[in-house]
Design a protein around this motif. Sequence first.
Motif, PDB file in Angstrom:
ATOM      1  N   GLY A   1      44.984 -58.595   4.716  1.00 39.08           N
ATOM      2  CA  GLY A   1      45.472 -56.927   4.650  1.00 39.08           C
ATOM      3  C   GLY A   1      46.138 -56.564   6.015  1.00 39.08           C
ATOM      4  N   VAL A   2      46.339 -55.519   6.028  1.00 36.23           N
ATOM      5  CA  VAL A   2      46.865 -54.664   6.956  1.00 36.23           C
ATOM      6  C   VAL A   2      45.635 -54.140   8.031  1.00 36.23           C
ATOM      7  CG1 VAL A   2      48.109 -52.667   7.901  1.00 36.23           C
ATOM      8  CG2 VAL A   2      49.126 -54.036   6.096  1.00 36.23           C
ATOM      9  N   SER A   3      45.588 -54.569   9.118  1.00 38.20           N
ATOM     10  CA  SER A   3      44.623 -53.908  10.248  1.00 38.20           C
ATOM     11  C   SER A   3      45.190 -53.651  11.570  1.00 38.20           C
ATOM     12  CB  SER A   3      43.422 -54.965  10.228  1.00 38.20           C
ATOM     13  OG  SER A   3      42.615 -54.668  11.180  1.00 38.20           O
ATOM     14  N   LEU A   4      44.651 -52.399  12.192  1.00 37.83           N
ATOM     15  CA  LEU A   4      45.010 -52.427  13.463  1.00 37.83           C
ATOM     16  C   LEU A   4      44.042 -52.729  14.295  1.00 37.83           C
ATOM     17  CD1 LEU A   4      46.309 -50.073  11.597  1.00 37.83           C
ATOM     18  CD2 LEU A   4      45.891 -48.470  13.195  1.00 37.83           C
ATOM     19  N   ASP A   5      42.793 -53.315  13.917  1.00 35.28           N
ATOM     20  CA  ASP A   5      41.669 -53.674  14.826  1.00 35.28           C
ATOM     21  C   ASP A   5      42.147 -55.316  15.077  1.00 35.28           C
ATOM     22  OD1 ASP A   5      38.246 -54.394  14.256  1.00 35.28           O
ATOM     23  OD2 ASP A   5      39.574 -54.821  16.085  1.00 35.28           O
ATOM     24  N   GLU A   6      42.380 -55.600  16.439  1.00 32.23           N
ATOM     25  CA  GLU A   6      42.440 -56.749  17.082  1.00 32.23           C
ATOM     26  C   GLU A   6      41.647 -57.760  16.561  1.00 32.23           C
ATOM     27  OE1 GLU A   6      43.795 -55.819  21.035  1.00 32.23           O
ATOM     28  OE2 GLU A   6      42.298 -57.597  21.517  1.00 32.23           O
TER      29      GLU A   6
END
Length: 124
Positions: free
Chosen positions: A103-108
Amino acid sequence: QVQLVESGGGLVQAGGSLRLSCAASGRTFSRYGMGWFRQAPGKEREFVTAISWSGGAIYYTDSVKGRFWISRDDAKNMVYLQMNSLKPEDTAVYYCAANPAGGVSLDEGRYDYWGQGTQVTVSS
């Protein structure tokens, strides 16, 4: 296992454009969500943009919306970052990363695989 190699960085004047490329190895590349992060000198690494495994979901951080565009070509195992209207504050090392969850995640922390980075320098 996925290996990532970024390219396309360089020196550009403010207002100019660059296209970063990320070449991925591995037969399961099409299942991964892909992201771009950047790290400016003296600052922490930050999220720039991400695209889901299907390409159906994309997210941009506010500072690049309308200027940067992420895309992927699963047939070539490639991810791209088109950067337009570049500003000096875009100067950073840019990293490509792969998220196995797809998915799309902002969390590295969601990204298991990272490239070595490519330097982008924008002069004023």
